[in-house]
Design an enzyme around this catalytic site. Structure first.
Site, PDB file in Angstrom:
ATOM      1  N   GLU A   1       0.823  -1.215   0.000  1.00 48.94           N
ATOM      2  CA  GLU A   1       0.000   0.000   0.000  1.00 48.94           C
ATOM      3  C   GLU A   1       0.851   1.257   0.000  1.00 48.94           C
ATOM      4  OE1 GLU A   1      -1.674   1.541   3.855  1.00 48.94           O
ATOM      5  OE2 GLU A   1      -1.530  -0.596   4.337  1.00 48.94           O
TER       6      GLU A   1
ATOM      7  N   HIS B   1     -10.368   4.626   2.951  1.00 47.43           N
ATOM      8  CA  HIS B   1      -9.572   3.818   3.882  1.00 47.43           C
ATOM      9  C   HIS B   1     -10.010   2.362   3.910  1.00 47.43           C
ATOM     10  CE1 HIS B   1      -7.222   2.914   7.586  1.00 47.43           C
ATOM     11  NE2 HIS B   1      -6.386   3.750   6.969  1.00 47.43           N
TER      12      HIS B   1
ATOM     13  N   ARG C   1      -5.517   5.657  -0.632  1.00 45.71           N
ATOM     14  CA  ARG C   1      -4.386   4.750  -0.836  1.00 45.71           C
ATOM     15  C   ARG C   1      -4.441   4.143  -2.228  1.00 45.71           C
ATOM     16  NH1 ARG C   1      -4.022   6.605   3.512  1.00 45.71           N
ATOM     17  NH2 ARG C   1      -3.488   5.663   5.491  1.00 45.71           N
TER      18      ARG C   1
ATOM     19  N   ARG D   1      -1.847  10.948   7.025  1.00 44.69           N
ATOM     20  CA  ARG D   1      -1.887  10.242   5.746  1.00 44.69           C
ATOM     21  C   ARG D   1      -3.252  10.303   5.074  1.00 44.69           C
ATOM     22  NH1 ARG D   1      -0.160   4.397   6.491  1.00 44.69           N
ATOM     23  NH2 ARG D   1      -0.049   4.412   4.219  1.00 44.69           N
TER      24      ARG D   1
END
Length: 86
Positions: free
Chosen positions: A41, A72, A56, A52
């Site tokens: 990831e 997420h 992703r 963050r």
């Protein structure tokens, strides 16, 4: 921002966060089952976030498959060459 992350992945870094490149374990079971360590990831920078964030890119194997999540790991979209992300 996702395009920037993909460029870093293909270039082998450098990545903005220590966790980038960590094994993604697919605990949610939303991606096709693969041996442990197959998925990795990477963070997609989210403007205005102090951490963050939730976005992703998860890649499998030798970059043969990629997925994008902006929630997420609650959902994924498969990345296809020449298709915009986001």
């Amino acid at each position: 921002e996702a395009g920037d992350t993909l460029e870093l992945i293909f270039a082998g870094g450098p990545f903005p966060f220590d966790r980038d490149g960590a094994v993604f374990q697919n605990r949610e079971g939303l991606l096709p089952p693969r041996p442990e360590g197959y998925y990795r990831e990477y963070t997609v920078i989210t403007p205005g976030e102090d951490d963050r964030g939730a976005r992703r890119i998860v890649v499998g194997g030798e970059l043969e498959v990629g997925y994008y999540t902006d929630d997420h790991y609650d959902s994924f979209r498969e990345l296809v060459a020449d298709q915009p992300v986001g």
